[in-house]
Scaffold this motif. Structure first.
Motif, mmCIF file in Angstrom:
data_model
loop_
_atom_site.group_PDB
_atom_site.id
_atom_site.type_symbol
_atom_site.label_atom_id
_atom_site.label_comp_id
_atom_site.label_asym_id
_atom_site.label_seq_id
_atom_site.Cartn_x
_atom_site.Cartn_y
_atom_site.Cartn_z
ATOM 1 N N THR A 158 5.484 -14.708 -8.169
ATOM 2 C CA THR A 158 4.403 -13.945 -7.561
ATOM 3 C C THR A 158 4.907 -13.280 -6.291
ATOM 4 O OG1 THR A 158 3.616 -15.909 -6.383
ATOM 5 C CG2 THR A 158 2.517 -15.372 -8.454
ATOM 6 N N VAL A 159 4.173 -12.257 -5.870
ATOM 7 C CA VAL A 159 4.451 -11.621 -4.597
ATOM 8 C C VAL A 159 3.168 -11.710 -3.780
ATOM 9 C CG1 VAL A 159 3.919 -9.275 -5.362
ATOM 10 C CG2 VAL A 159 5.432 -9.607 -3.437
ATOM 11 N N MET A 160 3.312 -12.162 -2.537
ATOM 12 C CA MET A 160 2.184 -12.244 -1.629
ATOM 13 C C MET A 160 2.352 -11.152 -0.591
ATOM 14 S SD MET A 160 0.905 -15.337 0.800
ATOM 15 C CE MET A 160 -0.084 -16.171 -0.397
ATOM 16 N N LEU A 161 1.309 -10.358 -0.397
ATOM 17 C CA LEU A 161 1.313 -9.331 0.629
ATOM 18 C C LEU A 161 0.447 -9.808 1.778
ATOM 19 C CD1 LEU A 161 0.823 -6.123 -1.543
ATOM 20 C CD2 LEU A 161 2.958 -7.163 -0.765
ATOM 21 N N ILE A 162 0.971 -9.696 3.002
ATOM 22 C CA ILE A 162 0.244 -10.155 4.179
ATOM 23 C C ILE A 162 0.190 -9.015 5.182
ATOM 24 C CG2 ILE A 162 0.125 -11.873 6.020
ATOM 25 C CD1 ILE A 162 1.814 -13.708 4.193
ATOM 26 N N GLU A 174 -1.284 -2.130 -9.385
ATOM 27 C CA GLU A 174 -2.212 -1.213 -8.723
ATOM 28 C C GLU A 174 -2.951 -1.908 -7.588
ATOM 29 O OE1 GLU A 174 -4.639 0.399 -11.834
ATOM 30 O OE2 GLU A 174 -3.023 1.674 -12.586
ATOM 31 N N HIS A 175 -3.340 -3.157 -7.803
ATOM 32 C CA HIS A 175 -4.002 -3.929 -6.745
ATOM 33 C C HIS A 175 -3.084 -4.071 -5.535
ATOM 34 C CE1 HIS A 175 -6.368 -7.041 -4.763
ATOM 35 N NE2 HIS A 175 -5.223 -7.683 -4.604
ATOM 36 N N LEU A 176 -1.820 -4.421 -5.796
ATOM 37 C CA LEU A 176 -0.861 -4.578 -4.699
ATOM 38 C C LEU A 176 -0.645 -3.255 -3.968
ATOM 39 C CD1 LEU A 176 1.726 -6.872 -6.509
ATOM 40 C CD2 LEU A 176 0.091 -7.562 -4.743
ATOM 41 N N GLU A 177 -0.481 -2.173 -4.711
ATOM 42 C CA GLU A 177 -0.280 -0.860 -4.088
ATOM 43 C C GLU A 177 -1.482 -0.464 -3.237
ATOM 44 O OE1 GLU A 177 0.635 1.875 -7.235
ATOM 45 O OE2 GLU A 177 2.468 0.787 -7.761
ATOM 46 N N ASN A 178 -2.676 -0.722 -3.729
ATOM 47 C CA ASN A 178 -3.886 -0.408 -2.982
ATOM 48 C C ASN A 178 -3.962 -1.226 -1.693
ATOM 49 O OD1 ASN A 178 -6.492 0.912 -2.687
ATOM 50 N ND2 ASN A 178 -7.333 -1.139 -3.028
ATOM 51 N N PHE A 179 -3.565 -2.484 -1.767
ATOM 52 C CA PHE A 179 -3.565 -3.338 -0.572
ATOM 53 C C PHE A 179 -2.641 -2.752 0.487
ATOM 54 C CE2 PHE A 179 -2.350 -6.938 2.053
ATOM 55 C CZ PHE A 179 -3.550 -7.615 2.229
#
Length: 111
Positions: free
Chosen positions: A53-57, A27-32
């Motif tokens: 892990t997955v890093m979103l930039i 959910e945190h990743l989707e919100n980002f």
């Protein structure tokens, strides 16, 4: 002295150190992704300390990182959200992320 003896993996199906991705992580990743522009995903491999892990930039270099169950699940996640995904071992981290970290270090009160 057995300083360099290899450790055995625990039996019982333990996936390794740490914990797997939770619904809160996803959910945190989707919100980002929903709240930033130009987000790209980078798969980071499992290490002896952390799971995959997955890093979103984002396009301004802002980033976040969360555990994910596997590289395959990271790819599915990115495909579902229609964002590009890269293997960080092959492409490295983008310069905009390093620039963001430098700006944050120089002016922490802004972040």
């Amino acid at each position: 002295m057995a300083l360099f003896r290899r450790r055995r993996k625990p039996s019982g199906g333990d996936p390794g150190p740490g914990r797997a991705a939770s619904r809160a992580d996803l959910e945190h990743l989707e919100n980002f992704v929903r709240t930033r522009r130009g987000v790209e995903a980078f798969i980071e491999p499992q290490t002896t300390v952390t799971e995959t892990t997955v890093m979103l930039i984002a396009d301004d270099g802002e980033w976040t990182r969360r555990r994910i169950d596997s590289p395959e699940n990271a790819r599915r996640f990115a495909h579902r959200l229609a964002i590009p995904i890269y293997d960080v071992r092959l492409v490295g981290y983008p310069q905009r992320m390093r620039d963001f970290n430098e700006r944050r270090k120089r002016r922490p009160e802004l972040y």
